[in-house]
Design a protein around this motif. Sequence first.
Motif, PDB file in Angstrom:
ATOM      1  N   GLY A  99       0.824  -1.209   0.000  1.00 44.13           N
ATOM      2  CA  GLY A  99       0.000   0.000   0.000  1.00 44.13           C
ATOM      3  C   GLY A  99       0.854   1.254   0.000  1.00 44.13           C
ATOM      4  O   GLY A  99       0.588   2.209  -0.735  1.00 44.13           O
ATOM      5  N   ARG A 100       1.897   1.259   0.811  1.00 40.98           N
ATOM      6  CA  ARG A 100       2.812   2.408   0.860  1.00 40.98           C
ATOM      7  C   ARG A 100       3.513   2.603  -0.481  1.00 40.98           C
ATOM      8  O   ARG A 100       3.704   3.739  -0.936  1.00 40.98           O
ATOM      9  CB  ARG A 100       3.857   2.221   1.951  1.00 40.98           C
ATOM     10  N   LEU A 101       3.905   1.515  -1.106  1.00 39.03           N
ATOM     11  CA  LEU A 101       4.544   1.582  -2.409  1.00 39.03           C
ATOM     12  C   LEU A 101       3.586   2.161  -3.449  1.00 39.03           C
ATOM     13  O   LEU A 101       3.968   3.009  -4.258  1.00 39.03           O
ATOM     14  CB  LEU A 101       5.006   0.181  -2.819  1.00 39.03           C
ATOM     15  N   LEU A 102       2.326   1.731  -3.414  1.00 34.37           N
ATOM     16  CA  LEU A 102       1.331   2.264  -4.350  1.00 34.37           C
ATOM     17  C   LEU A 102       1.101   3.755  -4.121  1.00 34.37           C
ATOM     18  O   LEU A 102       0.974   4.520  -5.082  1.00 34.37           O
ATOM     19  CB  LEU A 102       0.022   1.482  -4.237  1.00 34.37           C
ATOM     20  N   ILE A 103       1.065   4.186  -2.869  1.00 35.06           N
ATOM     21  CA  ILE A 103       0.878   5.611  -2.575  1.00 35.06           C
ATOM     22  C   ILE A 103       2.079   6.423  -3.059  1.00 35.06           C
ATOM     23  O   ILE A 103       1.929   7.508  -3.623  1.00 35.06           O
ATOM     24  CB  ILE A 103       0.616   5.848  -1.071  1.00 35.06           C
ATOM     25  N   ALA A 104       3.283   5.915  -2.864  1.00 32.22           N
ATOM     26  CA  ALA A 104       4.474   6.615  -3.366  1.00 32.22           C
ATOM     27  C   ALA A 104       4.397   6.756  -4.888  1.00 32.22           C
ATOM     28  O   ALA A 104       4.716   7.816  -5.441  1.00 32.22           O
ATOM     29  CB  ALA A 104       5.744   5.866  -2.954  1.00 32.22           C
ATOM     30  N   HIS A 105       3.937   5.706  -5.549  1.00 35.10           N
ATOM     31  CA  HIS A 105       3.787   5.749  -6.999  1.00 35.10           C
ATOM     32  C   HIS A 105       2.711   6.763  -7.394  1.00 35.10           C
ATOM     33  O   HIS A 105       2.890   7.542  -8.338  1.00 35.10           O
ATOM     34  CB  HIS A 105       3.443   4.351  -7.526  1.00 35.10           C
ATOM     35  N   LEU A 106       1.603   6.758  -6.664  1.00 34.35           N
ATOM     36  CA  LEU A 106       0.523   7.714  -6.914  1.00 34.35           C
ATOM     37  C   LEU A 106       1.038   9.147  -6.836  1.00 34.35           C
ATOM     38  O   LEU A 106       0.753   9.972  -7.709  1.00 34.35           O
ATOM     39  CB  LEU A 106      -0.597   7.517  -5.891  1.00 34.35           C
TER      40      LEU A 106
END
Length: 177
Positions: A99-106
Motif C-alpha cells: 500500500g505504501r509503495l502504491l501511494i508513493a507511486h501515486l
Amino acid sequence: MNSGITPRSGPIAIRRAVARDAKRLTRLVRGSRAYEGRYSAMVADYRVGPDYIETHRVFVAVAADEHENRVLGFYSLVLVPPELDLLFVANGAQGRGIGRLLIAHLKSEARTEGLDRVRVVSHPPAEGFYRSVGAVHTGTATANPPAVMWDRPEFAFLIPPDAARAPGKILQGGRIR
C-alpha cells in the motif's frame, strides 16, 4: 515504473493496468476483507471494467518474480478532478508495504501530471493507513444512501512540485540555485 523497492514479500513491480487485468481487479475488490460485514454491500456488485482501466490511470503492483502475473494490489488516479478513486491490496499481501509503495507511486504520477493535491474519500477502516502515509484530513464526506450508508473521512495528499522542474530555478551540480 519498475520499483527498486523490495517490500517484505520480495521485489514488486508497478505497471499500468491493461484491459485483461479487469477481472482480477474486480475479484480483488469484491473479495477484500476490508469490506466484510456492514460494508459488504458497497463492493458486492462492484466491477472494474476494461473501459474504466482505459479511461483512468490505473496501476497494478505485481510480484516481480516467476509469479509476475500475481496482482498484489492496485490504485486508480482520476485526473479531473484529482482523486484517488480506488486503492486495494490483496488480502494475503497486506502488511507488507505494498500500500505504501502504491501511494508513493501515486504521488509520483500526480507530480508528473502537474497536480498539487489528490483528494481521497477513505473507507472508514482505512483512515489510519492514509494518515500514516501522509494524507492530511480535510473533512468528512457525508453518507449518500443508498449507495453509501455511512460518513467517510476525507483526506488530501499535498503534492509538492518537482524541484528540478520548478520555473525560474537553475539546476547546477544536482542542486537548485
